[in-house]
Design a protein around this motif. Structure first.
Motif, PDB file in Angstrom:
ATOM      1  N   ASP A 177       0.821  -1.215   0.000  1.00 39.47           N
ATOM      2  CA  ASP A 177       0.000   0.000   0.000  1.00 39.47           C
ATOM      3  C   ASP A 177       0.854   1.264   0.000  1.00 39.47           C
ATOM      4  OD1 ASP A 177      -2.347  -1.389  -0.130  1.00 39.47           O
ATOM      5  OD2 ASP A 177      -2.861  -1.172   1.987  1.00 39.47           O
ATOM      6  N   ALA A 178       1.939   1.282   0.806  1.00 38.42           N
ATOM      7  CA  ALA A 178       2.791   2.471   0.866  1.00 38.42           C
ATOM      8  C   ALA A 178       3.471   2.722  -0.470  1.00 38.42           C
ATOM      9  CB  ALA A 178       3.840   2.313   1.971  1.00 38.42           C
ATOM     10  N   LEU A 179       3.920   1.663  -1.137  1.00 38.82           N
ATOM     11  CA  LEU A 179       4.569   1.842  -2.433  1.00 38.82           C
ATOM     12  C   LEU A 179       3.572   2.316  -3.487  1.00 38.82           C
ATOM     13  CD1 LEU A 179       6.948  -1.252  -2.513  1.00 38.82           C
ATOM     14  CD2 LEU A 179       7.601   1.154  -2.364  1.00 38.82           C
ATOM     15  N   HIS A 180       2.358   1.780  -3.434  1.00 36.98           N
ATOM     16  CA  HIS A 180       1.337   2.227  -4.379  1.00 36.98           C
ATOM     17  C   HIS A 180       1.027   3.707  -4.174  1.00 36.98           C
ATOM     18  CE1 HIS A 180      -2.291   2.235  -6.826  1.00 36.98           C
ATOM     19  NE2 HIS A 180      -2.913   2.811  -5.823  1.00 36.98           N
ATOM     20  N   ALA A 181       0.914   4.116  -2.914  1.00 37.11           N
ATOM     21  CA  ALA A 181       0.569   5.507  -2.617  1.00 37.11           C
ATOM     22  C   ALA A 181       1.694   6.465  -3.001  1.00 37.11           C
ATOM     23  CB  ALA A 181       0.244   5.647  -1.133  1.00 37.11           C
ATOM     24  N   ARG A 182       2.936   6.080  -2.773  1.00 38.44           N
ATOM     25  CA  ARG A 182       4.045   7.010  -2.987  1.00 38.44           C
ATOM     26  C   ARG A 182       4.615   6.969  -4.402  1.00 38.44           C
ATOM     27  NH1 ARG A 182       8.326   7.545   1.732  1.00 38.44           N
ATOM     28  NH2 ARG A 182       9.059   8.926   0.076  1.00 38.44           N
ATOM     29  N   LEU A 183       4.592   5.807  -5.046  1.00 37.66           N
ATOM     30  CA  LEU A 183       5.217   5.692  -6.358  1.00 37.66           C
ATOM     31  C   LEU A 183       4.230   5.417  -7.490  1.00 37.66           C
ATOM     32  CD1 LEU A 183       8.376   3.549  -5.459  1.00 37.66           C
ATOM     33  CD2 LEU A 183       8.137   6.042  -5.499  1.00 37.66           C
ATOM     34  N   ARG A 184       3.045   4.918  -7.142  1.00 38.88           N
ATOM     35  CA  ARG A 184       2.019   4.583  -8.142  1.00 38.88           C
ATOM     36  C   ARG A 184       2.632   3.733  -9.265  1.00 38.88           C
ATOM     37  NH1 ARG A 184       1.942   9.378  -6.215  1.00 38.88           N
ATOM     38  NH2 ARG A 184       3.171  10.257  -7.923  1.00 38.88           N
ATOM     39  N   CYS A 185       3.245   2.617  -8.832  1.00 39.81           N
ATOM     40  CA  CYS A 185       4.001   1.777  -9.754  1.00 39.81           C
ATOM     41  C   CYS A 185       3.339   0.407  -9.908  1.00 39.81           C
ATOM     42  CB  CYS A 185       5.422   1.571  -9.221  1.00 39.81           C
ATOM     43  SG  CYS A 185       5.474   0.890  -7.530  1.00 39.81           S
ATOM     44  N   PRO A 186       3.506  -0.230 -11.062  1.00 37.26           N
ATOM     45  CA  PRO A 186       3.121  -1.644 -11.172  1.00 37.26           C
ATOM     46  C   PRO A 186       3.995  -2.452 -10.214  1.00 37.26           C
ATOM     47  CG  PRO A 186       3.571  -0.667 -13.328  1.00 37.26           C
ATOM     48  CD  PRO A 186       4.065   0.304 -12.310  1.00 37.26           C
ATOM     49  N   LEU A 187       3.380  -3.268  -9.389  1.00 38.88           N
ATOM     50  CA  LEU A 187       4.102  -3.914  -8.293  1.00 38.88           C
ATOM     51  C   LEU A 187       3.938  -5.431  -8.377  1.00 38.88           C
ATOM     52  CD1 LEU A 187       5.789  -3.292  -5.779  1.00 38.88           C
ATOM     53  CD2 LEU A 187       3.669  -3.121  -4.482  1.00 38.88           C
ATOM     54  N   LEU A 188       5.058  -6.131  -8.536  1.00 37.73           N
ATOM     55  CA  LEU A 188       5.088  -7.588  -8.620  1.00 37.73           C
ATOM     56  C   LEU A 188       5.802  -8.133  -7.391  1.00 37.73           C
ATOM     57  CD1 LEU A 188       4.760 -10.247 -10.340  1.00 37.73           C
ATOM     58  CD2 LEU A 188       7.054  -9.743 -11.232  1.00 37.73           C
TER      59      LEU A 188
END
Length: 310
Positions: free
Chosen positions: A186-197
């Motif tokens: 969630d933190a990475l999505h909020a801060r970087l808005r990146c595709p996450l695998l």
């Protein structure tokens, strides 16, 4: 009184103190008493692999198991990371994240722990084991997730990642690192808005973290991995009965794919990252693991490697 009993009495108070202090870092982070460290020691790059002056195919963050205690070290002396860099030069790889320190403070750099390491090295591992259970505890989990997720985001940006760039971020986690990886989503999505695998290797985690913002989770496992199997037993959120857990929601959404690395074990001379143990085809377990990770990353959501649905 024999020597073993004396050892238990001597170490017991230390273990109790560690159990009480394991929560300190996450509470210090939440209260704002200390800010997480972002600078690395001199000579340590923020990432290795693909050149920083051109976008890599993906950024890979390696979250090691409970043996992680300094910026440079890994469970296998860095062999897995080197194998990934050699087999996939298109990746930009970060290995410095401290998954068991919300304040990004390497354990071995602390004076007290440096002294203990020379005398009671086992405590270094027990500290990180306890941090895994703090990260899994519902009382501290949101803070821990935010702290380490922010640490990963900071290190990625220092390594050249740009939010909204669309470049995938891969979290490769070993053992207890899976608790941290699933919590950082969630933190990475909020801060970087990146595709996450997410790729877990012998992943030990409680299954409670929400994986809605992860594109996919690839579970690299083995029938001979007893430690991962213990995690599926002791955490109810991993049981199919708990349909509302983050793990089971992701399972029903088709986001979890299992890759078998039999006959690898979690630890020891036949582990996933053993450079000596060999498969019938002549490859080492390390070669097999690295090749599977690279194939998963390159193939994206439609990896053509052998899989089993959980």
């Amino acid at each position: 009184m024999n020597g073993h009993l004396l050892w238990v009495f001597a170490i017991g108070p230390v273990l109790l103190a560690e159990a009480l202090l394991a929560r300190y870092e996450v509470l210090a982070y939440g209260a704002g008493w200390r800010a997480p460290t972002t600078e690395l020691p001199e000579g340590v790059p923020y990432a290795r692999g693909a050149a920083a002056d051109r976008p890599p195919e993906a950024y890979l963050v390696y979250l090691d198991g409970i043996g992680k205690r300094r910026v440079r070290d890994t469970r296998d002396g860095g062999q897995l990371v080197r194998a990934l860099l050699a087999g996939a030069p298109e990746l930009r790889v970060l290995g410095q994240v401290q998954p068991y320190s919300p304040l990004a403070d390497p354990l071995s750099d602390r004076p007290v722990w440096a002294w203990l390491r020379r005398r009671v090295g086992l405590l270094l591992f027990l500290h990180n084991v306890m941090q895994v259970f703090v990260a899994a505890d519902h009382r501290y989990r949101p803070l821990y997730n935010r702290a380490v997720g922010s640490q990963i985001a900071d290190q990625l940006r220092l390594a050249g990642y740009r939010p909204d760039s669309g470049i995938p971020v891969v979290l490769l986690s070993y053992s207890g690192g899976a608790q941290v990886a699933t919590g950082a989503v969630d933190a990475l999505h909020a801060r970087l808005r990146c595709p996450l695998l997410l790729i877990t290797l012998g992943g030990f985690h409680n299954g409670a973290n929400d994986l809605a913002h992860a594109t996919q989770l690839h579970q690299l496992t083995s029938a001979y991995d007893r430690i991962e199997r213990v995690g599926t037993w002791i955490f109810p959120q991993r049981w199919r009965l708990f349909r509302g857990s983050g793990w089971n929601r992701a399972r029903r959404a088709g986001k979890i794919t299992v890759h078998r690395l039999d006959p690898a074990t979690h630890l020891g001379p036949h582990s996933y990252i053993s450079p000596e143990s060999r498969l019938p085809d002549g490859r080492t377990h390390l070669d097999h693991t690295a090749a599977t990770v690279i194939a998963v990353i390159r193939a994206g959501h439609d990896a053509p490697v052998a899989t089993d649905r959980p």
